[in-house]
Write an enzyme that holds these catalytic residues in place. Structure first.
Site, PDB file in Angstrom:
ATOM      1  N   LYS A  16      -1.809  15.711  26.334  1.00  0.00           N
ATOM      2  CA  LYS A  16      -3.093  15.735  27.218  1.00  0.00           C
ATOM      3  C   LYS A  16      -2.577  15.282  28.646  1.00  0.00           C
ATOM      4  O   LYS A  16      -2.964  15.900  29.457  1.00  0.00           O
ATOM      5  CB  LYS A  16      -3.951  15.199  26.719  1.00  0.00           C
ATOM      6  CG  LYS A  16      -4.792  15.425  25.374  1.00  0.00           C
ATOM      7  CD  LYS A  16      -5.994  14.556  25.226  1.00  0.00           C
ATOM      8  CE  LYS A  16      -6.110  12.933  25.235  1.00  0.00           C
ATOM      9  NZ  LYS A  16      -5.286  12.494  24.027  1.00  0.00           N
ATOM     10  N   ARG A 130       8.126   8.058  23.776  1.00  0.00           N
ATOM     11  CA  ARG A 130       7.617   8.215  25.006  1.00  0.00           C
ATOM     12  C   ARG A 130       7.567   7.139  26.070  1.00  0.00           C
ATOM     13  O   ARG A 130       7.805   6.084  25.596  1.00  0.00           O
ATOM     14  CB  ARG A 130       5.968   8.509  24.858  1.00  0.00           C
ATOM     15  CG  ARG A 130       5.099   8.511  26.159  1.00  0.00           C
ATOM     16  CD  ARG A 130       3.802   9.061  26.195  1.00  0.00           C
ATOM     17  NE  ARG A 130       2.713   8.316  25.427  1.00  0.00           N
ATOM     18  CZ  ARG A 130       1.550   8.709  25.312  1.00  0.00           C
ATOM     19  NH1 ARG A 130       0.898   9.821  25.619  1.00  0.00           N
ATOM     20  NH2 ARG A 130       0.828   7.583  24.899  1.00  0.00           N
ATOM     21  N   ARG A 163       4.527   1.950  26.408  1.00  0.00           N
ATOM     22  CA  ARG A 163       3.411   1.284  26.376  1.00  0.00           C
ATOM     23  C   ARG A 163       3.407   0.636  25.135  1.00  0.00           C
ATOM     24  O   ARG A 163       3.893   0.922  24.033  1.00  0.00           O
ATOM     25  CB  ARG A 163       2.365   2.367  26.197  1.00  0.00           C
ATOM     26  CG  ARG A 163       2.014   2.951  27.543  1.00  0.00           C
ATOM     27  CD  ARG A 163       1.321   4.565  27.549  1.00  0.00           C
ATOM     28  NE  ARG A 163       0.082   4.002  26.639  1.00  0.00           N
ATOM     29  CZ  ARG A 163      -0.903   5.127  26.349  1.00  0.00           C
ATOM     30  NH1 ARG A 163      -0.664   6.294  27.122  1.00  0.00           N
ATOM     31  NH2 ARG A 163      -1.809   4.979  25.583  1.00  0.00           N
ATOM     32  N   ARG A 174      -4.543   4.050  16.109  1.00  0.00           N
ATOM     33  CA  ARG A 174      -4.966   5.095  17.103  1.00  0.00           C
ATOM     34  C   ARG A 174      -5.202   6.445  16.434  1.00  0.00           C
ATOM     35  O   ARG A 174      -6.267   7.055  16.773  1.00  0.00           O
ATOM     36  CB  ARG A 174      -3.804   5.009  18.226  1.00  0.00           C
ATOM     37  CG  ARG A 174      -3.664   3.929  19.014  1.00  0.00           C
ATOM     38  CD  ARG A 174      -2.730   4.067  19.977  1.00  0.00           C
ATOM     39  NE  ARG A 174      -2.790   4.956  21.123  1.00  0.00           N
ATOM     40  CZ  ARG A 174      -1.925   5.465  21.697  1.00  0.00           C
ATOM     41  NH1 ARG A 174      -0.544   5.247  21.264  1.00  0.00           N
ATOM     42  NH2 ARG A 174      -2.066   6.447  22.757  1.00  0.00           N
TER      43      ARG A 174
END
Ligand code: AMP
Length: 220
Positions: A16, A130, A163, A174
């Site tokens: 996204k 990521r 993160r 999540r």
């Protein structure tokens, strides 16, 4: 207010953020990432950041009332007049209803909701690799889209970091939260004739073309 007005829907790691940045350039609209806004608030230790920090750390959703207020205020800012791409909002049916109310008050309607379809296995792979730039927020992946020099952003030379909530223990939570609270939005928007499913597997540019085509049809 004119321009493109879309929601990007999809589990964490479905691309996204990356696609929202591309769309922002293509349609000169503003990207509103509630995750980015919250992380900034946490770093700056604002009252919102202090309220949100624990939820984010656990991979849970920040309470609807905090988020809805934040988005309602953001949408009133002048740069949203040229259109907006909502990335990470709404995430619950209640948020989606609030968004409808906010837009109705502003005399606006959504053009479409793009739902990114990515198999679960690829999502975990994408999230655990990521990396994000501390300086400009650019996104990388250790395997699929590595920076030229390890740990350093190609664009601004900033330091790349992982993160906290991209660590494996939080990822599972999540994804569970997504399945129980956010996935029902697909039917919510399908019922309103707004949902467009996007195949989120492939090269970033390829997925971008699919999205632009889907948005283009309704943005004209
Ligand atoms: P993201 O960067 O979109 O993955 O968001 C990171 C975290 O911020 C999420 O795991 C939530 O804790 C919080 N968050 C972001 N957007 C929302 C939202 N619309 N509603 C509730 N919590 C959110």
């Amino acid at each position: 207010m004119s321009g493109v007005r879309v929601v990007l829907l999809g589990p964490p790691g479905s691309g996204k953020g990356t696609q929202a940045k591309l769309l922002q350039e293509k349609f000169t609209a503003c990207q509103i990432s509630t995750g980015d806004i919250l992380r900034k608030a946490v770093n700056e230790q604002t009252p919102l950041g202090k309220q949100a920090a624990d939820y984010i750390q656990r991979g849970e959703l920040v309470p609807d009332n905090l988020i809805v207020k934040l988005v309602a205020e953001r949408l009133k800012e002048p740069d949203c007049e040229k259109g907006f791409i909502l990335d990470g909002f709404p995430r619950t049916i209640s948020q989606a209803r609030s968004l409808e109310e906010i837009l109705t008050r502003m005399g606006l309607v959504l053009k479409c909701v793009l739902s990114m379809q990515v198999p679960r296995k690829s999502i975990v792979e994408r999230l655990s690799g990521r990396r994000t730039c501390k300086g400009c927020g650019a996104l990388y992946h250790l395997v699929f889209d590595p920076p030229k020099a390890a740990g350093i952003c190609n664009r601004c030379g900033g330091e790349l970091f992982q993160r906290d909530d991209d660590r494996e223990e939080t990822i599972t939570n999540r994804l569970n939260v997504y399945d129980s609270q956010t996935a029902p939005l697909e039917n919510f928007y399908r019922d309103r004739g707004l949902l467009k499913e996007i195949d989120g597997v492939g090269k970033v540019e390829e997925i971008g073309r699919r999205i632009i085509q889907a948005v283009g049809v309704v943005a004209a």
